[in-house]
Design an enzyme around this catalytic site. Structure first.
Site, PDB file in Angstrom:
ATOM      1  N   ARG A 147       1.599 -70.647   1.915  1.00 56.06           N
ATOM      2  CA  ARG A 147       1.721 -70.481   0.466  1.00 56.06           C
ATOM      3  C   ARG A 147       3.156 -70.076   0.146  1.00 56.06           C
ATOM      4  O   ARG A 147       3.666 -69.117   0.726  1.00 56.06           O
ATOM      5  CB  ARG A 147       0.760 -69.385  -0.005  1.00 56.06           C
ATOM      6  CG  ARG A 147       0.652 -69.259  -1.492  1.00 56.06           C
ATOM      7  CD  ARG A 147      -0.090 -67.985  -1.908  1.00 56.06           C
ATOM      8  NE  ARG A 147       0.813 -66.869  -2.041  1.00 56.06           N
ATOM      9  CZ  ARG A 147       0.541 -65.745  -2.727  1.00 56.06           C
ATOM     10  NH1 ARG A 147      -0.636 -65.592  -3.304  1.00 56.06           N
ATOM     11  NH2 ARG A 147       1.419 -64.775  -2.813  1.00 56.06           N
ATOM     12  N   TYR A 159       5.342 -62.301  -9.650  1.00 54.04           N
ATOM     13  CA  TYR A 159       4.221 -62.217  -8.730  1.00 54.04           C
ATOM     14  C   TYR A 159       4.546 -62.937  -7.415  1.00 54.04           C
ATOM     15  O   TYR A 159       5.097 -64.040  -7.420  1.00 54.04           O
ATOM     16  CB  TYR A 159       2.952 -62.854  -9.337  1.00 54.04           C
ATOM     17  CG  TYR A 159       1.909 -63.026  -8.270  1.00 54.04           C
ATOM     18  CD1 TYR A 159       1.167 -61.939  -7.842  1.00 54.04           C
ATOM     19  CD2 TYR A 159       1.770 -64.234  -7.593  1.00 54.04           C
ATOM     20  CE1 TYR A 159       0.278 -62.056  -6.797  1.00 54.04           C
ATOM     21  CE2 TYR A 159       0.877 -64.367  -6.545  1.00 54.04           C
ATOM     22  CZ  TYR A 159       0.140 -63.265  -6.159  1.00 54.04           C
ATOM     23  OH  TYR A 159      -0.717 -63.383  -5.106  1.00 54.04           O
ATOM     24  N   ASP A 210       0.364 -70.218  -5.741  1.00 56.16           N
ATOM     25  CA  ASP A 210      -0.495 -69.389  -6.589  1.00 56.16           C
ATOM     26  C   ASP A 210       0.171 -69.196  -7.949  1.00 56.16           C
ATOM     27  O   ASP A 210       1.272 -68.644  -8.024  1.00 56.16           O
ATOM     28  CB  ASP A 210      -0.710 -68.023  -5.903  1.00 56.16           C
ATOM     29  CG  ASP A 210      -1.789 -67.197  -6.572  1.00 56.16           C
ATOM     30  OD1 ASP A 210      -2.237 -67.562  -7.679  1.00 56.16           O
ATOM     31  OD2 ASP A 210      -2.186 -66.168  -5.982  1.00 56.16           O
ATOM     32  N   HIS A 212      -1.310 -67.438 -10.294  1.00 56.71           N
ATOM     33  CA  HIS A 212      -1.772 -66.088 -10.643  1.00 56.71           C
ATOM     34  C   HIS A 212      -2.144 -65.951 -12.106  1.00 56.71           C
ATOM     35  O   HIS A 212      -1.734 -65.004 -12.785  1.00 56.71           O
ATOM     36  CB  HIS A 212      -0.751 -65.032 -10.213  1.00 56.71           C
ATOM     37  CG  HIS A 212      -1.418 -63.838  -9.591  1.00 56.71           C
ATOM     38  ND1 HIS A 212      -1.538 -62.630 -10.213  1.00 56.71           N
ATOM     39  CD2 HIS A 212      -2.056 -63.702  -8.404  1.00 56.71           C
ATOM     40  CE1 HIS A 212      -2.210 -61.786  -9.430  1.00 56.71           C
ATOM     41  NE2 HIS A 212      -2.538 -62.424  -8.330  1.00 56.71           N
ATOM     42  N   GLU A 236      -3.381 -72.485  -7.046  1.00 58.91           N
ATOM     43  CA  GLU A 236      -4.402 -71.442  -7.148  1.00 58.91           C
ATOM     44  C   GLU A 236      -4.317 -70.746  -8.496  1.00 58.91           C
ATOM     45  O   GLU A 236      -3.219 -70.508  -9.001  1.00 58.91           O
ATOM     46  CB  GLU A 236      -4.137 -70.436  -6.012  1.00 58.91           C
ATOM     47  CG  GLU A 236      -5.004 -69.209  -6.040  1.00 58.91           C
ATOM     48  CD  GLU A 236      -4.600 -68.239  -4.929  1.00 58.91           C
ATOM     49  OE1 GLU A 236      -3.925 -68.674  -3.961  1.00 58.91           O
ATOM     50  OE2 GLU A 236      -4.937 -67.056  -5.036  1.00 58.91           O
ATOM     51  N   GLU A 262     -10.921 -65.678  -6.862  1.00 57.93           N
ATOM     52  CA  GLU A 262     -10.785 -64.400  -6.147  1.00 57.93           C
ATOM     53  C   GLU A 262     -11.221 -63.215  -7.006  1.00 57.93           C
ATOM     54  O   GLU A 262     -11.612 -62.185  -6.467  1.00 57.93           O
ATOM     55  CB  GLU A 262      -9.355 -64.194  -5.633  1.00 57.93           C
ATOM     56  CG  GLU A 262      -8.320 -63.975  -6.707  1.00 57.93           C
ATOM     57  CD  GLU A 262      -6.896 -63.940  -6.161  1.00 57.93           C
ATOM     58  OE1 GLU A 262      -6.606 -64.724  -5.249  1.00 57.93           O
ATOM     59  OE2 GLU A 262      -6.097 -63.143  -6.645  1.00 57.93           O
ATOM     60  N   ARG A 283     -12.778 -69.342  -4.267  1.00 52.42           N
ATOM     61  CA  ARG A 283     -12.049 -68.288  -3.533  1.00 52.42           C
ATOM     62  C   ARG A 283     -12.736 -66.925  -3.542  1.00 52.42           C
ATOM     63  O   ARG A 283     -12.134 -65.917  -3.195  1.00 52.42           O
ATOM     64  CB  ARG A 283     -10.634 -68.156  -4.120  1.00 52.42           C
ATOM     65  CG  ARG A 283      -9.780 -69.318  -3.675  1.00 52.42           C
ATOM     66  CD  ARG A 283      -8.350 -69.222  -4.134  1.00 52.42           C
ATOM     67  NE  ARG A 283      -7.735 -67.936  -4.004  1.00 52.42           N
ATOM     68  CZ  ARG A 283      -7.290 -67.420  -2.852  1.00 52.42           C
ATOM     69  NH1 ARG A 283      -7.399 -68.107  -1.744  1.00 52.42           N
ATOM     70  NH2 ARG A 283      -6.730 -66.230  -2.844  1.00 52.42           N
ATOM     71  N   GLU A 339      -7.329 -67.398   3.497  1.00 52.52           N
ATOM     72  CA  GLU A 339      -6.046 -66.713   3.332  1.00 52.52           C
ATOM     73  C   GLU A 339      -5.876 -65.648   4.415  1.00 52.52           C
ATOM     74  O   GLU A 339      -6.829 -64.959   4.771  1.00 52.52           O
ATOM     75  CB  GLU A 339      -5.989 -66.047   1.943  1.00 52.52           C
ATOM     76  CG  GLU A 339      -4.670 -65.404   1.611  1.00 52.52           C
ATOM     77  CD  GLU A 339      -4.638 -64.862   0.178  1.00 52.52           C
ATOM     78  OE1 GLU A 339      -5.714 -64.655  -0.412  1.00 52.52           O
ATOM     79  OE2 GLU A 339      -3.523 -64.659  -0.342  1.00 52.52           O
ATOM     80  N   TRP A 402      -1.424 -60.375 -15.335  1.00 51.32           N
ATOM     81  CA  TRP A 402      -0.741 -60.145 -14.067  1.00 51.32           C
ATOM     82  C   TRP A 402      -1.227 -61.208 -13.074  1.00 51.32           C
ATOM     83  O   TRP A 402      -0.483 -61.863 -12.418  1.00 51.32           O
ATOM     84  CB  TRP A 402      -1.007 -58.757 -13.503  1.00 51.32           C
ATOM     85  CG  TRP A 402      -0.560 -58.696 -12.081  1.00 51.32           C
ATOM     86  CD1 TRP A 402      -1.336 -58.699 -10.959  1.00 51.32           C
ATOM     87  CD2 TRP A 402       0.807 -58.685 -11.597  1.00 51.32           C
ATOM     88  NE1 TRP A 402      -0.550 -58.682  -9.833  1.00 51.32           N
ATOM     89  CE2 TRP A 402       0.766 -58.686 -10.192  1.00 51.32           C
ATOM     90  CE3 TRP A 402       2.041 -58.686 -12.247  1.00 51.32           C
ATOM     91  CZ2 TRP A 402       1.928 -58.682  -9.414  1.00 51.32           C
ATOM     92  CZ3 TRP A 402       3.189 -58.679 -11.487  1.00 51.32           C
ATOM     93  CH2 TRP A 402       3.125 -58.681 -10.092  1.00 51.32           C
TER      94      TRP A 402
HETATM   95 MG    MG Z   1      -4.370 -65.231  -5.413  1.00 54.24          MG
END
Ligand code: MG
Length: 402
Positions: A147, A159, A210, A212, A236, A262, A283, A339, A402
């Protein structure tokens, strides 16, 4: 066999971890991870005050019944605190069952479906050149999937990018730090990173990214389209996933694979995402989504719709979660990728474990149960310290994701 006692350990060997230990009258105990980054003590209280009293005297082999008792019995269902607490209990029960039957947890899940668990590493840098160097270092370590996250010109921090030479670690002790964000600068920058990465590393390495949760659906669609020539493994969390339908818009515009979940906790949070085939990878984690008992159902449902797993596995989960995730990934048929961020040496010392990495794959080991322990004496040297994830604002001060 009967559950006789259970206790919660909160320690902070570099960062906070919540560990549940369930003990039985036959001397066998199980461990479960209940870590919820930045909200750890809410899960601790949920376990101590509400779940542990209900476990005493129960048969730890009745995992499904205990799960339903804790989920349906609460009446107030779902949410990260509830599901992480149930996840910790569930993980500990599978650990007990594996130890009692003298077999690793993957055998309880149907046995090995593959030889090893493909994992992806993190690479980040302050600019594109540093990020390319970081990707090269992970490839040198043997990773087959990486990643990549780069600092963005005009933004002081973002991030996924570490400060100084430390590994990337967003949780910080004390109150939340704040950073400033510009989607415009980000969208201009990311395609260049992956153009460079493909030039440098060729097509064989899997590249991931990602977002985010920071884009709107149409912004994510633009990014996905612009990244198509570089054949990413996935992007992601392109948008926040509360609105599952948001992914429909992205899907209509790009063939770049999508991953999310996630921050989701139950099958109900993702059922449209999966049933409508708006994503390629789900995820959710064992800890935040109710343990093996619930995540297995999510994975089986996803399998019907060509969706594979790509479980979150950052260092905000303890090595108990990592070990458990490797048993899960080794056993289920529609595994995609896992991950992997290595824990610090301090954390690894508190949680001795059987799992290992070799040439791009990880292995849970063959110890009975989960194959991860906790050194309670060492853990006691690292008391809990309040920590938060950062806050993110747009350049004009508006609070953002975030
Ligand atoms: Mg993530």
């Amino acid at each position: 066999m009967k559950i006789t006692t259970a206790s919660v350990n909160v320690c902070s060997p570099g960062r906070n971890f919540t560990t549940l230990k369930i003990e039985t009258d036959e001397g066998i105990y199980g461990l479960g991870d209940g870590t919820l980054n930045g909200r750890e003590l809410a899960v601790v209280s949920y376990l101590r005050e509400h779940l542990i009293p209900c476990l005493i005297g129960r048969d730890p082999f009745q995992i499904e019944d205990i799960w339903q008792y804790l989920y349906r019995g609460a009446y107030w269902r779902r949410g990260p605190v509830t599901m992480s607490a149930i996840g910790a209990v569930d993980m500990a029960l599978w650990d007990i069952k594996g130890k009692a039957l003298n077999t690793p947890a993957y055998n309880l899940l149907g046995g090995k479906s593959r030889n090893g668990v493909l994992v992806y590493a993190h690479a980040n840098g302050a600019d594109i050149e540093q990020t390319i160097d970081a990707v090269a270092r992970q490839i040198d370590l043997g990773y087959l999937a990486v990643r990549a996250q780069s600092g963005i010109p005009g933004l002081a921090s973002t991030y996924g990018v570490a400060k100084g030479n430390k590994p990337y670690e967003p949780a910080e002790r004390g109150l939340p730090s704040e950073s400033l964000w510009s989607t415009e600068k980000y969208l201009r920058h990311v395609p260049e990173l992956f153009e460079r990465a493909r030039q440098q590393f060729g097509e064989d390495i899997h590249l991931l990214h990602d977002c985010h949760h920071r884009l709107t659906p149409i912004e994510a669609a633009r990014l996905g389209k612009e990244l198509e020539p570089y054949h990413l493994f996935w992007i992601e969390d392109p948008v926040p996933a509360e609105l599952q339908e948001g992914f429909r818009v992205i899907r209509q515009h790009t063939t770049t694979p999508l991953a999310t979940g996630e921050a989701l906790n139950t099958i109900w949070d993702a059922q449209e995402l999966i049933r409508e085939q708006w994503i390629d990878y789900i995820r959710m984690t064992l800890v935040h989504a109710g343990g093996f008992t619930h995540l297995k159902k999510i994975a089986d449902f996803a399998a019907l719709f060509h969706v594979r797993t790509g479980c979150h596995g950052a260092t905000d989960l303890s090595p108990i979660s990592m070990g458990a995730a490797l048993h899960f990934g080794l056993a289920i048929h529609n595994f995609g990728i896992q991950e992997h961020m290595p824990h610090s040496a301090e954390t690894d010392a508190v949680f001795p474990h059987q799992y290992s990495f070799d040439a791009g794959y990880m292995y849970p080991g063959d110890a009975p149960g989960l194959g991860v322990e906790i050194d309670e004496t060492l853990a006691a040297k690292y008391p809990y310290q309040r920590a938060y994830l950062p806050i993110n604002r747009k350049m004009d001060g508006t609070l953002f994701d975030w």
